[in-house]
Design a protein around this motif. Structure first.
Motif, PDB file in Angstrom:
ATOM      1  N   GLN A   1       0.808  -1.221   0.000  1.00 14.87           N
ATOM      2  CA  GLN A   1       0.000   0.000   0.000  1.00 14.87           C
ATOM      3  C   GLN A   1       0.839   1.268   0.000  1.00 14.87           C
ATOM      4  OE1 GLN A   1      -0.089  -2.136   2.775  1.00 14.87           O
ATOM      5  NE2 GLN A   1      -2.173  -2.836   3.062  1.00 14.87           N
ATOM      6  N   GLY A   2       2.101   1.156   0.304  1.00 11.63           N
ATOM      7  CA  GLY A   2       2.971   2.320   0.435  1.00 11.63           C
ATOM      8  C   GLY A   2       3.524   2.385   1.841  1.00 11.63           C
ATOM      9  N   GLN A   3       4.747   2.862   1.954  1.00 14.65           N
ATOM     10  CA  GLN A   3       5.409   2.821   3.255  1.00 14.65           C
ATOM     11  C   GLN A   3       5.103   4.009   4.156  1.00 14.65           C
ATOM     12  OE1 GLN A   3       9.651   2.773   2.990  1.00 14.65           O
ATOM     13  NE2 GLN A   3       9.751   4.413   1.495  1.00 14.65           N
ATOM     14  N   TYR A   4       4.447   5.047   3.650  1.00  8.80           N
ATOM     15  CA  TYR A   4       4.151   6.230   4.455  1.00  8.80           C
ATOM     16  C   TYR A   4       2.669   6.277   4.798  1.00  8.80           C
ATOM     17  CZ  TYR A   4       8.620   7.571   2.483  1.00  8.80           C
ATOM     18  OH  TYR A   4       9.925   7.578   2.093  1.00  8.80           O
ATOM     19  N   LEU A   5       2.354   6.678   6.033  1.00  6.59           N
ATOM     20  CA  LEU A   5       0.967   6.844   6.407  1.00  6.59           C
ATOM     21  C   LEU A   5       0.825   7.904   7.482  1.00  6.59           C
ATOM     22  CD1 LEU A   5      -0.115   4.232   8.908  1.00  6.59           C
ATOM     23  CD2 LEU A   5       1.742   3.607   7.431  1.00  6.59           C
ATOM     24  N   VAL A   6      -0.332   8.541   7.502  1.00  5.42           N
ATOM     25  CA  VAL A   6      -0.674   9.547   8.501  1.00  5.42           C
ATOM     26  C   VAL A   6      -1.860   9.007   9.289  1.00  5.42           C
ATOM     27  CG1 VAL A   6      -1.516  11.892   8.888  1.00  5.42           C
ATOM     28  CG2 VAL A   6       0.160  11.462   7.100  1.00  5.42           C
ATOM     29  N   ILE A   7      -1.724   9.029  10.623  1.00  8.09           N
ATOM     30  CA  ILE A   7      -2.741   8.492  11.517  1.00  8.09           C
ATOM     31  C   ILE A   7      -3.230   9.621  12.414  1.00  8.09           C
ATOM     32  CG2 ILE A   7      -3.205   6.808  13.341  1.00  8.09           C
ATOM     33  CD1 ILE A   7      -0.864   5.187  12.192  1.00  8.09           C
ATOM     34  N   ASN A   8      -4.550   9.709  12.628  1.00  2.18           N
ATOM     35  CA  ASN A   8      -5.076  10.764  13.495  1.00  2.18           C
ATOM     36  C   ASN A   8      -5.082  10.298  14.952  1.00  2.18           C
ATOM     37  OD1 ASN A   8      -7.321   9.108  13.712  1.00  2.18           O
ATOM     38  ND2 ASN A   8      -8.751  10.562  12.823  1.00  2.18           N
ATOM     39  N   GLN A   9      -5.615  11.149  15.831  1.00  2.00           N
ATOM     40  CA  GLN A   9      -5.596  10.898  17.261  1.00  2.00           C
ATOM     41  C   GLN A   9      -6.410   9.670  17.650  1.00  2.00           C
ATOM     42  OE1 GLN A   9      -6.983  14.214  19.570  1.00  2.00           O
ATOM     43  NE2 GLN A   9      -5.716  13.641  21.322  1.00  2.00           N
ATOM     44  N   GLN A  10      -7.428   9.357  16.892  1.00  2.00           N
ATOM     45  CA  GLN A  10      -8.270   8.196  17.191  1.00  2.00           C
ATOM     46  C   GLN A  10      -7.685   6.897  16.639  1.00  2.00           C
ATOM     47  OE1 GLN A  10      -9.591  11.102  15.838  1.00  2.00           O
ATOM     48  NE2 GLN A  10     -10.276  11.817  17.837  1.00  2.00           N
ATOM     49  N   GLY A  11      -6.601   6.968  15.900  1.00  2.37           N
ATOM     50  CA  GLY A  11      -5.974   5.774  15.347  1.00  2.37           C
ATOM     51  C   GLY A  11      -6.405   5.446  13.938  1.00  2.37           C
ATOM     52  N   ARG A  12      -7.178   6.310  13.314  1.00  2.00           N
ATOM     53  CA  ARG A  12      -7.662   6.089  11.952  1.00  2.00           C
ATOM     54  C   ARG A  12      -6.584   6.524  10.953  1.00  2.00           C
ATOM     55  NH1 ARG A  12     -13.143   8.353  11.520  1.00  2.00           N
ATOM     56  NH2 ARG A  12     -13.660   6.356  12.440  1.00  2.00           N
ATOM     57  N   ILE A  13      -6.348   5.713   9.945  1.00  4.82           N
ATOM     58  CA  ILE A  13      -5.390   6.057   8.892  1.00  4.82           C
ATOM     59  C   ILE A  13      -6.054   7.045   7.943  1.00  4.82           C
ATOM     60  CG2 ILE A  13      -4.022   5.192   6.965  1.00  4.82           C
ATOM     61  CD1 ILE A  13      -3.781   2.544   8.496  1.00  4.82           C
ATOM     62  N   LEU A  14      -5.495   8.243   7.879  1.00 11.55           N
ATOM     63  CA  LEU A  14      -6.055   9.283   7.019  1.00 11.55           C
ATOM     64  C   LEU A  14      -5.579   9.162   5.583  1.00 11.55           C
ATOM     65  CD1 LEU A  14      -5.690  12.348   9.392  1.00 11.55           C
ATOM     66  CD2 LEU A  14      -7.685  10.893   9.042  1.00 11.55           C
ATOM     67  N   LYS A  15      -4.319   8.799   5.410  1.00 15.52           N
ATOM     68  CA  LYS A  15      -3.757   8.695   4.053  1.00 15.52           C
ATOM     69  C   LYS A  15      -2.577   7.744   4.109  1.00 15.52           C
ATOM     70  CE  LYS A  15      -3.071  10.760  -0.128  1.00 15.52           C
ATOM     71  NZ  LYS A  15      -3.913  11.282  -1.125  1.00 15.52           N
ATOM     72  N   ARG A  16      -2.426   6.971   3.040  1.00 16.62           N
ATOM     73  CA  ARG A  16      -1.315   6.031   2.910  1.00 16.62           C
ATOM     74  C   ARG A  16      -0.818   6.105   1.485  1.00 16.62           C
ATOM     75  NH1 ARG A  16      -0.492   0.616   5.394  1.00 16.62           N
ATOM     76  NH2 ARG A  16      -2.279   1.181   6.648  1.00 16.62           N
ATOM     77  N   GLY A  17       0.490   5.980   1.296  1.00 18.25           N
ATOM     78  CA  GLY A  17       0.990   6.027  -0.061  1.00 18.25           C
ATOM     79  C   GLY A  17       2.481   5.810  -0.174  1.00 18.25           C
ATOM     80  N   HIS A  18       2.945   5.878  -1.427  1.00 17.57           N
ATOM     81  CA  HIS A  18       4.362   5.669  -1.731  1.00 17.57           C
ATOM     82  C   HIS A  18       5.157   6.965  -1.706  1.00 17.57           C
ATOM     83  CE1 HIS A  18       3.627   1.506  -2.900  1.00 17.57           C
ATOM     84  NE2 HIS A  18       2.553   1.934  -3.550  1.00 17.57           N
ATOM     85  N   ASP A  19       4.489   8.106  -1.899  1.00 11.04           N
ATOM     86  CA  ASP A  19       5.152   9.405  -1.959  1.00 11.04           C
ATOM     87  C   ASP A  19       4.816  10.203  -0.702  1.00 11.04           C
ATOM     88  OD1 ASP A  19       6.422  11.731  -2.696  1.00 11.04           O
ATOM     89  OD2 ASP A  19       5.038  12.219  -4.320  1.00 11.04           O
ATOM     90  N   LEU A  20       5.829  10.508   0.095  1.00 13.04           N
ATOM     91  CA  LEU A  20       5.604  11.216   1.352  1.00 13.04           C
ATOM     92  C   LEU A  20       4.995  12.596   1.140  1.00 13.04           C
ATOM     93  CD1 LEU A  20       5.879  11.291   4.428  1.00 13.04           C
ATOM     94  CD2 LEU A  20       8.211  12.117   4.116  1.00 13.04           C
ATOM     95  N   ARG A  21       5.393  13.274   0.095  1.00  8.15           N
ATOM     96  CA  ARG A  21       4.870  14.618  -0.184  1.00  8.15           C
ATOM     97  C   ARG A  21       3.349  14.577  -0.385  1.00  8.15           C
ATOM     98  NH1 ARG A  21       8.216  18.583  -2.058  1.00  8.15           N
ATOM     99  NH2 ARG A  21       9.631  16.944  -2.709  1.00  8.15           N
ATOM    100  N   LEU A  22       2.863  13.581  -1.112  1.00  8.33           N
ATOM    101  CA  LEU A  22       1.421  13.444  -1.334  1.00  8.33           C
ATOM    102  C   LEU A  22       0.686  13.017  -0.068  1.00  8.33           C
ATOM    103  CD1 LEU A  22       1.430  11.709  -4.839  1.00  8.33           C
ATOM    104  CD2 LEU A  22       1.002  14.116  -4.308  1.00  8.33           C
ATOM    105  N   VAL A  23       1.310  12.170   0.722  1.00  8.56           N
ATOM    106  CA  VAL A  23       0.689  11.713   1.958  1.00  8.56           C
ATOM    107  C   VAL A  23       0.554  12.866   2.951  1.00  8.56           C
ATOM    108  CG1 VAL A  23       0.997  10.188   3.958  1.00  8.56           C
ATOM    109  CG2 VAL A  23       1.439   9.327   1.663  1.00  8.56           C
TER     110      VAL A  23
END
Length: 130
Positions: free
Chosen positions: A96-118
């Motif tokens: 799915q891509g090595q970068y991801l952003v997770i919010n305070q509740q633990g939900r993955i907001l965005k995942r991807g291969h390009d950190l700039r886009l994530v």
């Protein structure tokens, strides 16, 4: 084991030296490998962090470098849970891509291969609709 010349026994606090012992390649004293952000990844993350601090939204951060992932956590204040966590998981690079952003509740907001886009999920660009 050998003692230094002229010594009958090892004095207190002095360790003895083993002669002709080579550390094995599987020595446990090697540091365990860990995942970290490289310079370009960290500069992208800190650029977003700097803009959020300038707006007064974020106040503190923490970085954790673990065996399977690296985590950059952003806090609104010194609280128990971060507002957002930015993770790098190299094992997911081909999936799915090595970068991801997770919010305070633990939900993955965005995942991807390009950190700039994530990271764009943290700074939405609104358009004026007329």
């Amino acid at each position: 084991m050998q003692l230094a010349e002229g010594q009958q026994g090892a004095p207190k606090g002095l360790s003895l030296v083993h002669v002709n012992e080579h550390p094995s390649p599987h020595a446990p004293n090697r540091p365990a490998p860990y995942v970290a952000f490289d310079r370009t990844e960290l500069s992208l993350i800190l650029a977003v962090y700097g803009r959020k601090v300038a707006k007064g939204e974020w106040r503190d951060y923490a970085m954790d470098f673990l065996r399977e992932r690296a985590v950059f956590s952003a806090f609104a204040r010194n609280s128990e849970r971060p507002l957002y966590s930015i993770e790098k998981q190299p094992k997911l690079r081909n999936r799915q891509g090595q970068y991801l952003v997770i919010n305070q509740q633990g939900r993955i907001l965005k995942r991807g291969h390009d950190l700039r886009l994530v990271l764009n999920v943290l700074e939405p660009h609104f358009a004026v609709v007329t």
